[in-house]
Design a protein around this motif. Structure first.
Motif, PDB file in Angstrom:
ATOM      1  N   LEU A   1       1.552  -6.212  11.384  1.00 21.72           N
ATOM      2  CA  LEU A   1       0.658  -5.359  11.571  1.00 21.72           C
ATOM      3  C   LEU A   1       0.511  -4.328  10.172  1.00 21.72           C
TER       4      LEU A   1
ATOM      5  N   ARG B   1      -3.589  -6.097  -8.338  1.00 19.33           N
ATOM      6  CA  ARG B   1      -3.114  -6.054  -6.761  1.00 19.33           C
ATOM      7  C   ARG B   1      -2.690  -7.407  -6.628  1.00 19.33           C
TER       8      ARG B   1
ATOM      9  N   ALA C   1      -3.391  -3.974   3.755  1.00 15.34           N
ATOM     10  CA  ALA C   1      -4.168  -4.876   2.803  1.00 15.34           C
ATOM     11  C   ALA C   1      -5.453  -4.194   2.452  1.00 15.34           C
ATOM     12  N   GLN C   2      -5.796  -2.986   3.141  1.00 18.00           N
ATOM     13  CA  GLN C   2      -6.887  -2.174   2.535  1.00 18.00           C
ATOM     14  C   GLN C   2      -6.217  -1.264   1.423  1.00 18.00           C
ATOM     15  N   THR C   3      -6.898  -1.704   0.241  1.00 20.83           N
ATOM     16  CA  THR C   3      -6.357  -0.910  -0.784  1.00 20.83           C
ATOM     17  C   THR C   3      -6.186   0.445  -0.679  1.00 20.83           C
TER      18      THR C   3
ATOM     19  N   PHE D   1      -0.608  -5.962   7.193  1.00 27.01           N
ATOM     20  CA  PHE D   1      -2.129  -6.202   7.109  1.00 27.01           C
ATOM     21  C   PHE D   1      -2.763  -4.770   6.901  1.00 27.01           C
ATOM     22  N   ALA D   2      -2.282  -3.850   7.638  1.00 28.77           N
ATOM     23  CA  ALA D   2      -3.054  -2.566   7.467  1.00 28.77           C
ATOM     24  C   ALA D   2      -3.146  -1.876   5.937  1.00 28.77           C
TER      25      ALA D   2
END
Lengths: 557, 341
Positions: B15, B149, B21-23, B18-19
């Motif tokens: 979790l 990234r 993953a928002q740059t 993944f959170a």
């Protein structure tokens, strides 16, 4: 112990099962769904462009339902005037070159289709930041047989980047966007999109090194803002140039660039001197000569840029109208070299074989496709209320205390002025030099004659062409369609409001180096059922009285 | 129960990652950006770049970068993302990892810097990372460095062979990333986590001897911290004419201890053993040609000059403890002049 291992394996198994099922955390699923939606949104307007024989190609993006598409100059350079375009729906359509910008590596093409085509929505490339998510769509390695674009995804790695011109080339990337989303050969000319699927730029270049021409995480896109500024200029069918300030600056160790040379091309109305310290240009701080070029490179010639200089202890603000950086001949020569460089080794670039009716393609020096200039000129004049029938004459009058105080007659042959400033006439036919009357107006009467010729479709001017859109005198001014007329060294530019089509301003230069006459038209009243200006306001700080106003206009058609 | 707890932890970890993953570069860049500098020095012709990357590791202006021909000059120039230009000089270099420690001349103020942690990177494969560097010298003036990234692809031992000095070999656990970091000028840049923590330094360009592929890797902070500790130990370098005169020459060394050091081509030539005299103390102790001398008598030696300096200070000794690096391993060797009866 054994039990624990078994349980663990089972747990991993369950984990894998839950990935396949619907028990994933909501966030990644939402992110994935967003990406899929963006990919779907950006696909329809992305096109594959092929040279007619199919040997080379690149990508492009549709920017109007009428089939205008942006791409790179270096993609269409080997194509000649015609090319094939593959759409994501599988269609292979014909396209023709419209305009080219060899210095900024942009080109506009027109795709022929029997119904409106999908087109991209512009985003704001001025407000992007490093780290923003971006998508690249295009046709890398000419991979897609069915023209479905390849989509790659990454972040903006840098903004306001400057990429030097290659040797023997005009091509320079100024103020461009840098991304780590994969950009490979074949992606050239294709779109760079924001996470929301809005068009941010045109991909065109990448840094390669030891691995050969494959992406290593460094690609560059021409900013959408630059492309938008150039779009109407490209639509003019011209070979579009880049600009020069008319003065050069030198970087200094005490940070601000210094004006090191002033050329003859400098807008005579610009208050810049040798030794001035340049602080801001176009609202942006500049600290080096590169900064200056990075800004200038994104504006077409004719654009007015505000600037702030320090002269001694004094701060001064002024505006510079950008001048073309090259002559038509210089541009043509550079294009020849660049086109040869794009052709396969050992092959001469092919002379364009054009199989299009004259309404879609016409050759003319200085133009990529003259047919589009004729179209744009027609469009601008047809929607303009001040369009005149050939041979029409205008008579403006102003009475004071019941007596005729000022009179201005404009016809195809001459312009006559009678008023407080005196009596002047400017003849259409002149031996040596055109009339500069009234004194110190910059040739206002000749300016009005030129405008009359343009509006009445007269045949006395050396040339009339559609230039593109420019802001009205000021950097933030409303953008106007500009028609440019040239006649024996004189240059007249007529500004037409983009929204209404009305003729709103006139800029005129008697000859190079002479301070131009700039007037904004005012006092619009109805005459013969159409709105006509009845006066003007001086915008050059020199025309008669600063402003002029008439009561009455008589139009003889 | 234990397994269930672990399982939950795994899911939580997912979790979190993944959170990220928002740059969130926008959030961390004001913090990270000013700590990194563009490094300009020698080169610029014949295919040699004159630029690379570095970053501040102390408030006083210590900068870590890679040792390369770019530093073959008296002074290098550091350019911050704000466009400030600082002069710096090489303090010491580390032949083991190919690092260089620089000192920037700060005009007052303190340098925004990364703290080097001595633990191996807590980041896990799959974690989001940002690579920040001056690749291709894209960012020339007052502009931010390039950001790429990617994810941390793995932690693996990598045999580091320097293209600058092919004889330097060492196997180290490094961080592998899925971002192409092996670009010109990228070396000396940083790999940071999505929270902006320093995970490692982009190492010099190296390629696999097996596949020929270019490695995209970073030297983790623990290795960097060790190296900096080593480099910060005050080296015993004789500076006066006197002590220079007292330095043993190669022949003296060979006569006394039985080994030859590599010829001192430059002031930064690593202290390699060139040859060992048969039957000498050196040979008896197991010293071998191509051994890299990294410590002499508990003092780190980054170069032939430093090794000679320590040997000078110990010229009356009957015993000499050396730490050498051989095929990626550190080997302790004691030379003994007093022959056992």
């Amino acid at each position: 112990m054994k039990g624990a291992v078994g349980y663990w394996l089972l747990a991993v198994g369950l984990g894998a099962a839950s990935f396949a099922g619907s028990e994933l955390p909501a966030q990644p699923l939402a992110s994935e769904a967003e990406r899929i939606a963006t990919a779907a949104r950006i696909t329809p307007a992305t096109i594959a462009i092929f040279e007619p024989s199919g040997e080379s190609g690149g990508s492009g993006v549709l920017v109007s339902p009428e089939g205008l598409a942006l791409t790179n100059f270096h993609v269409v350079a080997p194509c000649g005037a015609q090319m094939k375009v593959g759409l994501p729906d599988g269609r292979l359509l014909d396209a023709v070159i419209v305009g080219i910008d060899p210095g900024g590596d942009l080109a506009l093409i027109k795709v022929f289709a029997d119904a409106p085509l999908p087109s991209a929505t512009w985003g704001d490339s001025d407000t992007v930041q490093v780290g923003d998510e971006v998508f690249v769509a295009g046709n890398p390695f000419l991979l897609a047989e069915d023209f479905q674009p390849s989509i790659s995804h990454g972040i903006l790695s840098g903004i306001h980047r400057y990429q030097y011109p290659a040797a023997d080339s005009l091509l320079e990337y100024t103020d461009c966007l840098q991304t780590d989303a994969a950009i490979n050969p074949g992606n050239s000319g294709g779109p760079l999109y924001s996470a929301a699927g809005e068009l941010l730029g045109i991909n065109g270049r990448a840094s390669f090194e030891k691995r050969g021409r494959v992406n290593v995480g460094i690609g560059y896109a021409i900013s959408g803002r630059q492309a938008q500024r150039y779009l109407s200029h490209l639509a003019s069918g011209r070979i579009v140039d880049h600009a020069t300030l008319g003065f050069t600056v030198q970087s200094t160790s005490w940070r601000r660039p210094i004006v090191s040379a002033v050329s003859e091309e400098l807008d005579p109305a610009t208050d810049v001197q040798l030794g001035d310290e340049l602080l801001t240009l176009a609202g942006r701080e500049v600290v080096s000569a590169n900064d200056v070029q990075n800004i200038v490179g994104t504006y077409p010639p004719g654009w007015p840029l505000p600037l702030k200089v320090r002269r001694g202890q004094e701060l001064r603000e002024t505006t510079v109208k950008l001048q073309p950086a090259h002559t038509t001949a210089q541009l043509a020569e550079a294009i020849k070299k660049m086109t040869a460089a794009e052709a396969p080794p050992g092959e001469q670039p092919k002379e364009a074989k054009v199989e299009l009716p004259a309404e879609w393609f016409a050759k003319q020096a200085g133009f990529a496709n003259y047919a589009f200039n004729l179209r744009e000129r027609k469009r601008v004049l047809e929607r303009c209320e001040q369009k005149l029938k050939p041979g029409s004459a205008l008579h403006f009058t102003l009475s004071e205390d019941g007596e005729l105080a000022t009179s201005l007659k404009i016809s195809s042959d001459r312009v006559e002025y009678r008023g407080p400033a005196g009596e002047f006439t400017a003849e259409a036919t002149f031996a040596d030099r055109p009339s500069s009357a009234p004194p110190s107006s910059g040739g206002l009467l000749m300016a009005l004659w030129c405008a009359h010729q343009v509006l009445s479709g007269g045949d006395k001017l050396d040339s009339v062409e559609y230039l593109g859109e420019l802001p009205l005198f000021e950097f933030e001014g409303a953008e106007c369609d500009v028609l440019r007329a040239e006649h024996r060294g004189m240059v007249a530019e007529l500004y037409f409001a983009e929204l209404t089509g009305e003729w709103v301003a006139l800029e005129f230069s008697l000859s190079a180096g002479i301070r131009p006459c700039r007037i904004e038209l005012t006092d619009f009243h109805e005459v013969n059922g159409r709105q006509w200006p009845h006066g003007w306001r001086d915008r050059s700080g020199r025309a008669m009285d600063g402003s002029q106003h008439f009561e009455h206009l008589d139009i003889q058609e | 129960m234990w397994c269930r707890a672990t399982m939950l932890l795994v899911v939580c970890g997912l979790l979190a990652s993944f959170a990220q993953a928002q740059t969130n570069w926008r959030e961390i860049s004001p913090d990270v950006g000013p700590r990194i500098v563009k490094v300009y020095g020698a080169g610029g012709g014949g295919g040699l770049e004159n630029y690379q990357t570095g970053f501040f590791i102390s408030a006083e202006g210590r900068v870590l970068t890679v040792n390369s021909p770019v530093l073959d000059t008296d002074e290098v120039t550091l350019v911050t993302e704000e466009g400030n230009r600082l002069t710096a000089r090489v303090v010491r270099t580390d032949p083991l990892l190919g690092l260089a420690l620089l000192q920037a001349e700060l005009s007052g103020g303190i340098a925004p810097h990364f703290e080097l942690k001595s633990e191996f990177s807590p980041a896990q494969p799959g974690d989001d990372v940002f690579a920040v560097s001056n690749l291709f010298n894209v960012a020339t003036g007052p502009e931010a460095l390039s950001v790429q990234r990617g994810v941390l692809a793995g932690k693996a031992p990598l045999e580091l062979v320097s293209p600058f000095d092919p004889t330097v070999k060492r196997e180290q656990a490094v961080l592998l990333v899925d971002v192409v970091t092996s670009n010109p000028g990228a070396a000396g840049g940083v790999i940071v986590s999505s929270r902006g923590e320093l995970l490692g330094m982009i190492g010099p360009e190296r390629r696999s001897r097996v596949t020929g592929a270019w490695h995209n890797y970073a030297l983790p902070t623990n290795l960097l911290a060790d190296a900096v500790t080593r480099l910060e130990q005050p080296p015993v370098i004789p500076t006066s004419e006197d002590s220079a005169a007292q330095r043993p020459d190669a022949a003296q060394l060979a006569r006394r201890w039985g080994f030859w050091l590599a010829p001192e081509i430059s002031s930064r030539t690593p202290a390699y053993i060139d040859d060992v005299v048969p039957g000498s103390a050196a040979e008896l102790a197991g010293l071998q040609p191509d051994d890299l001398v990294v410590f002499v008598a508990e003092t780190s030696t980054a170069s032939v000059a430093e090794a000679l300096a320590v040997l000078t200070s110990q010229r009356e000794a009957e015993q000499m403890a050396l730490l050498v690096e051989r095929n990626g391993e550190l080997v302790r060797i004691t030379l003994n002049l007093t022959k056992p009866e």
